[in-house]
Design a protein around this motif. Structure first.
Motif, PDB file in Angstrom:
ATOM      1  N   MET A  56     -27.341 -17.223  43.614  1.00  0.00           N
ATOM      2  CA  MET A  56     -28.037 -16.930  42.455  1.00  0.00           C
ATOM      3  C   MET A  56     -27.765 -17.769  41.330  1.00  0.00           C
ATOM      4  O   MET A  56     -26.646 -18.198  41.094  1.00  0.00           O
ATOM      5  N   PRO A  57     -28.739 -17.844  40.462  1.00  0.00           N
ATOM      6  CA  PRO A  57     -28.234 -18.545  39.077  1.00  0.00           C
ATOM      7  C   PRO A  57     -27.072 -17.847  38.200  1.00  0.00           C
ATOM      8  O   PRO A  57     -27.115 -16.576  38.122  1.00  0.00           O
ATOM      9  N   LEU A  58     -26.098 -18.781  37.871  1.00  0.00           N
ATOM     10  CA  LEU A  58     -24.739 -18.277  37.204  1.00  0.00           C
ATOM     11  C   LEU A  58     -25.167 -17.509  36.015  1.00  0.00           C
ATOM     12  O   LEU A  58     -24.690 -16.540  35.750  1.00  0.00           O
ATOM     13  N   SER A  59     -26.167 -17.761  35.221  1.00  0.00           N
ATOM     14  CA  SER A  59     -26.439 -17.094  33.843  1.00  0.00           C
ATOM     15  C   SER A  59     -26.794 -15.942  34.241  1.00  0.00           C
ATOM     16  O   SER A  59     -26.488 -14.920  33.401  1.00  0.00           O
ATOM     17  N   HIS A  60     -27.679 -15.525  35.186  1.00  0.00           N
ATOM     18  CA  HIS A  60     -28.367 -14.420  35.468  1.00  0.00           C
ATOM     19  C   HIS A  60     -27.208 -13.362  36.314  1.00  0.00           C
ATOM     20  O   HIS A  60     -27.232 -12.289  35.900  1.00  0.00           O
ATOM     21  N   VAL A  61     -26.266 -14.119  36.947  1.00  0.00           N
ATOM     22  CA  VAL A  61     -25.232 -13.244  37.575  1.00  0.00           C
ATOM     23  C   VAL A  61     -24.279 -12.627  36.554  1.00  0.00           C
ATOM     24  O   VAL A  61     -23.964 -11.567  36.559  1.00  0.00           O
ATOM     25  N   LEU A  62     -23.925 -13.535  35.821  1.00  0.00           N
ATOM     26  CA  LEU A  62     -22.768 -12.879  34.396  1.00  0.00           C
ATOM     27  C   LEU A  62     -23.576 -12.163  33.711  1.00  0.00           C
ATOM     28  O   LEU A  62     -23.167 -11.031  33.338  1.00  0.00           O
ATOM     29  N   ALA A  63     -24.956 -12.509  33.223  1.00  0.00           N
ATOM     30  CA  ALA A  63     -25.532 -11.161  32.492  1.00  0.00           C
ATOM     31  C   ALA A  63     -25.670  -9.893  33.342  1.00  0.00           C
ATOM     32  O   ALA A  63     -25.406  -8.941  32.534  1.00  0.00           O
ATOM     33  N   THR A  64     -25.832  -9.842  34.437  1.00  0.00           N
ATOM     34  CA  THR A  64     -25.930  -8.556  35.093  1.00  0.00           C
ATOM     35  C   THR A  64     -24.672  -7.939  35.231  1.00  0.00           C
ATOM     36  O   THR A  64     -24.596  -6.632  35.273  1.00  0.00           O
ATOM     37  N   LYS A  65     -23.646  -8.907  35.589  1.00  0.00           N
ATOM     38  CA  LYS A  65     -22.417  -8.309  35.842  1.00  0.00           C
ATOM     39  C   LYS A  65     -21.800  -7.711  34.508  1.00  0.00           C
ATOM     40  O   LYS A  65     -21.304  -6.446  34.654  1.00  0.00           O
ATOM     41  N   LEU A  66     -22.162  -8.102  33.376  1.00  0.00           N
ATOM     42  CA  LEU A  66     -21.589  -7.688  32.151  1.00  0.00           C
ATOM     43  C   LEU A  66     -22.407  -6.533  31.912  1.00  0.00           C
ATOM     44  O   LEU A  66     -21.977  -5.357  31.525  1.00  0.00           O
ATOM     45  N   GLY A  67     -23.828  -6.205  32.090  1.00  0.00           N
ATOM     46  CA  GLY A  67     -24.372  -4.901  31.928  1.00  0.00           C
ATOM     47  C   GLY A  67     -23.963  -3.911  32.950  1.00  0.00           C
ATOM     48  O   GLY A  67     -23.614  -2.642  32.491  1.00  0.00           O
ATOM     49  N   ALA A  68     -23.759  -4.141  34.246  1.00  0.00           N
ATOM     50  CA  ALA A  68     -23.165  -3.429  35.208  1.00  0.00           C
ATOM     51  C   ALA A  68     -21.707  -2.805  34.855  1.00  0.00           C
ATOM     52  O   ALA A  68     -21.330  -1.540  34.939  1.00  0.00           O
ATOM     53  N   ARG A  69     -20.986  -3.735  34.330  1.00  0.00           N
ATOM     54  CA  ARG A  69     -19.531  -3.325  33.716  1.00  0.00           C
ATOM     55  C   ARG A  69     -19.457  -2.568  32.770  1.00  0.00           C
ATOM     56  O   ARG A  69     -18.686  -1.374  32.477  1.00  0.00           O
ATOM     57  N   LEU A  70     -20.464  -2.807  31.548  1.00  0.00           N
ATOM     58  CA  LEU A  70     -20.684  -1.770  30.698  1.00  0.00           C
ATOM     59  C   LEU A  70     -21.121  -0.535  30.797  1.00  0.00           C
ATOM     60  O   LEU A  70     -20.237   0.747  30.422  1.00  0.00           O
ATOM     61  N   THR A  71     -21.866  -0.331  32.048  1.00  0.00           N
ATOM     62  CA  THR A  71     -22.024   1.183  32.381  1.00  0.00           C
ATOM     63  C   THR A  71     -20.806   1.692  32.972  1.00  0.00           C
ATOM     64  O   THR A  71     -20.632   2.716  33.020  1.00  0.00           O
ATOM     65  N   GLU A  72     -20.111   0.955  34.000  1.00  0.00           N
ATOM     66  CA  GLU A  72     -19.059   1.220  34.659  1.00  0.00           C
ATOM     67  C   GLU A  72     -17.759   2.131  33.557  1.00  0.00           C
ATOM     68  O   GLU A  72     -17.400   2.953  33.802  1.00  0.00           O
ATOM     69  N   VAL A  73     -17.701   1.299  32.511  1.00  0.00           N
ATOM     70  CA  VAL A  73     -16.758   1.733  31.480  1.00  0.00           C
ATOM     71  C   VAL A  73     -17.199   2.757  30.831  1.00  0.00           C
ATOM     72  O   VAL A  73     -16.550   3.770  30.600  1.00  0.00           O
ATOM     73  N   ARG A  74     -18.488   2.832  30.393  1.00  0.00           N
ATOM     74  CA  ARG A  74     -19.347   4.095  29.738  1.00  0.00           C
ATOM     75  C   ARG A  74     -18.928   5.223  30.657  1.00  0.00           C
ATOM     76  O   ARG A  74     -18.475   6.200  30.079  1.00  0.00           O
ATOM     77  N   LYS A  75     -19.131   5.233  31.818  1.00  0.00           N
ATOM     78  CA  LYS A  75     -19.058   6.567  32.782  1.00  0.00           C
ATOM     79  C   LYS A  75     -17.676   6.783  33.078  1.00  0.00           C
ATOM     80  O   LYS A  75     -17.451   8.119  33.322  1.00  0.00           O
ATOM     81  N   LYS A  76     -16.811   6.025  33.035  1.00  0.00           N
ATOM     82  CA  LYS A  76     -15.395   6.394  33.356  1.00  0.00           C
ATOM     83  C   LYS A  76     -14.242   6.753  32.209  1.00  0.00           C
ATOM     84  O   LYS A  76     -13.341   7.341  32.380  1.00  0.00           O
TER      85      LYS A  76
END
Length: 363
Positions: free
Chosen positions: A138-158
């Motif tokens: 997958m495109p690197l820019s998209h992978v990093l943007a998506t992982k940032l969003g997912a990590r933000l949610t992970e931290v918010r919930k934990k």
């Protein structure tokens, strides 16, 4: 080497548009779990203290739409008016009709047609894309943007501290605290060190305030985050969105099979980068066209790669549903696709991410 700036974005599961995508796909999951032949075209919209589910659904299942709405909102975290929506007390409106008989007779003939004869549920064109710049192809820019969003949610919930990390924040949290927490708990764990240096510019809540969020701050609608769902602006996107649609809707199933085709081309060493397009006419099983472009990175001519694709992939909607097991719902299978991308994810439910071995004569 020449360098350039290219931006991809992501939004989290709590974005009002993504909330709507998840509700639509939760409805699809419920329908397919009870009746794999369900025909689903489910849309969702939301605004302050209100969620509406509407569209065309023909199913033998007994679907409790209101419960699906409330459960999905609650799981995401919409549990009070303070965050823009209260799952247990918001107004839920349901306006579902049967699938149009004009579409039904042309597409599946009231389920009397053989799988290979099922026509496309709509006209349109779809794109699949792959690149060797990341392990996910997958495109690197998209992978990093998506992982940032997912990590933000992970931290918010934990963690409770994470409530100051989200873009929407408590009024008591300062911007300096938000910036520090985002860098430490979200950015550093996700972005490789080689991409961060003293020249890196961070824009963290640049508006200075984001207390009013969720559907209270912004209306939501299914299908408005299609670039986030796919390749972050790389490659191309077809004419339709994905969420809330059963596999006869080629907007979704066609996009899935061409992602598998593009990914297989790159994974098999035929090219470093590739886009595949397919197009359909409503009610017609065979695609009108199939197109391959490797952007000059192909190991053999694109015309030959196209022939390999046609030999290895069946683009008829009924056969796509079989080869990718797209009539299997339940257990949040399609709900998972509705946040953090439909592609590039290591999950057995994402059957379109499985690489097919392609036979070709290497020079």
């Amino acid at each position: 080497m020449e360098t350039f700036l290219f931006t991809s974005e992501s939004v989290n599961e709590g974005h009002p548009d993504k909330l709507c995508d998840q509700i639509s796909d939760a409805v699809l999951d419920a329908c397919l779990a009870q009746d794999p032949d369900s025909k689903v075209a489910c849309e969702t919209c939301t605004k302050t203290n209100m969620v509406m589910v509407f569209g065309e659904i023909t199913t033998k299942g007994d679907i409790d739409y209101e419960k699906i709405v409330r459960d999905t909102c609650r799981t995401i975290g919409f549990v009070s008016d303070d965050v823009g929506l209260d799952a247990d007390h918001c107004k839920v409106l349901v306006n579902i009709e049967q699938q149009s008989p004009d579409i039904a007779q042309g597409v599946h003939g009231h389920l009397t047609k053989r799988p290979e004869d099922i026509g496309a549920g709509d006209q349109g064109h779809m794109f699949g894309y792959a690149t060797d710049e990341t392990p996910e192809l997958m495109p690197l820019s998209h992978v990093l943007a998506t992982k940032l969003g997912a990590r933000l949610t992970e931290v918010r919930k934990k963690t409770t501290r994470a409530h100051g990390c989200g873009l929407m924040h408590d009024e008591t949290v300062t911007n300096d605290e938000i910036a520090a927490d985002l860098k430490e708990h979200v950015i550093k764990p996700v972005i490789p060190e080689k991409y961060l240096d003293e020249k890196t510019i961070f824009h963290l809540n640049p508006s200075g305030r984001f207390v009013i969020g969720g559907p209270h701050g912004d209306a939501g609608l299914t299908g408005r985050k299609i670039i986030i769902d796919t390749y972050g602006g790389w490659g191309a996107h077809g004419g339709g969105a994905f969420s809330g649609k059963d596999p006869t809707k080629v907007d979704r199933s066609g996009a899935y099979i061409v992602r598998q085709a593009a990914k297989s081309i790159v994974a098999n060493g035929l090219a470093r980068r590739c886009i595949v397009q397919v197009s359909y006419a409503i009610g017609v099983p065979e695609p009108l066209s199939v197109f391959v472009d490797t952007y000059g990175t192909g190991k053999i001519p694109d015309k030959e790669i196209l022939n390999i694709v046609k030999e290895n992939f069946d683009f008829r909607p009924g056969m796509i549903a079989i080869s990718l097991d797209l009539k299997r719902g339940g257990n949040g299978r399609f709900l998972k696709t509705a946040a953090y991308g439909h592609f590039g994810r290591d999950d057995p439910d994402f059957t379109w991410e499985v690489v097919k071995p392609l036979k070709w004569e290497k020079a």
